[in-house]
Scaffold this active site. Structure first.
Site, PDB file in Angstrom:
ATOM      1  N   ASP A  18       0.853  -1.189   0.000  1.00  0.00           N
ATOM      2  CA  ASP A  18       0.000   0.000   0.000  1.00  0.00           C
ATOM      3  C   ASP A  18       0.890   1.240   0.000  1.00  0.00           C
ATOM      4  OD1 ASP A  18      -1.757   2.206   1.132  1.00  0.00           O
ATOM      5  OD2 ASP A  18      -3.194   0.563   1.008  1.00  0.00           O
ATOM      6  N   ALA A  80     -16.195   3.130   3.493  1.00  0.00           N
ATOM      7  CA  ALA A  80     -14.968   3.892   3.231  1.00  0.00           C
ATOM      8  C   ALA A  80     -14.213   3.404   1.995  1.00  0.00           C
ATOM      9  CB  ALA A  80     -14.055   3.896   4.447  1.00  0.00           C
ATOM     10  N   SER A  82     -12.697   3.830  -1.437  1.00  0.00           N
ATOM     11  CA  SER A  82     -12.294   4.996  -2.222  1.00  0.00           C
ATOM     12  C   SER A  82     -11.893   4.629  -3.643  1.00  0.00           C
ATOM     13  CB  SER A  82     -11.126   5.725  -1.531  1.00  0.00           C
ATOM     14  OG  SER A  82     -10.021   4.862  -1.387  1.00  0.00           O
ATOM     15  N   VAL A  83     -11.524   3.367  -3.857  1.00  0.00           N
ATOM     16  CA  VAL A  83     -11.185   2.885  -5.192  1.00  0.00           C
ATOM     17  C   VAL A  83     -12.187   1.802  -5.543  1.00  0.00           C
ATOM     18  CG1 VAL A  83      -9.437   1.719  -6.591  1.00  0.00           C
ATOM     19  CG2 VAL A  83      -8.742   3.413  -4.883  1.00  0.00           C
ATOM     20  N   HIS A  87     -10.555  -4.894  -3.697  1.00  0.00           N
ATOM     21  CA  HIS A  87      -9.208  -5.189  -3.225  1.00  0.00           C
ATOM     22  C   HIS A  87      -9.248  -5.539  -1.744  1.00  0.00           C
ATOM     23  CE1 HIS A  87      -9.836  -0.844  -2.758  1.00  0.00           C
ATOM     24  NE2 HIS A  87      -8.978  -0.884  -1.754  1.00  0.00           N
TER      25      HIS A  87
END
Length: 101
Positions: A18, A80, A82-83, A87
């Site tokens: 990350d 939450a 965000s992408v 994943h």
């Protein structure tokens, strides 16, 4: 596209560190086939989802997380996310608190 430190790759998924780690060890496991979010998976995704979990466990072992780790999948706005490409976050290397968030 952001440069990534790739830890593992096969024909079904990619694993990389990350870019904004939230723990000493923090990597992502992403399927190569686009799935926008966990709540959109179906029966056709069963084998792939199992593969992602096995790869997460093997990579966690390779990264020295013998004392445990946390798997996180964020889904949607309130989760939450965000992408919007499914994943798995794998976090470890220290004692994690509970409850999260």
């Amino acid at each position: 596209s952001v440069p990534a430190t790739i830890l593992y790759e096969d024909d079904k998924c990619l694993v990389f560190r990350d870019v904004a780690p939230q723990a000493p060890v923090h990597f992502l496991v992403i399927p190569k086939r686009p799935i926008p979010r966990m709540s959109r998976v179906g029966p056709q995704d069963t084998e792939l989802l199992g593969h992602l979990l096995v790869v997460a466990a093997r990579t966690a072992q390779a990264e020295g997380l013998a004392d445990g780790y946390r798997l996180v999948i964020n889904d949607g706005k309130h989760g939450a996310q965000s992408v919007y490409h499914l994943h798995l976050h794998v976090l470890g290397g220290r004692q994690l608190g509970w409850p999260p968030g």
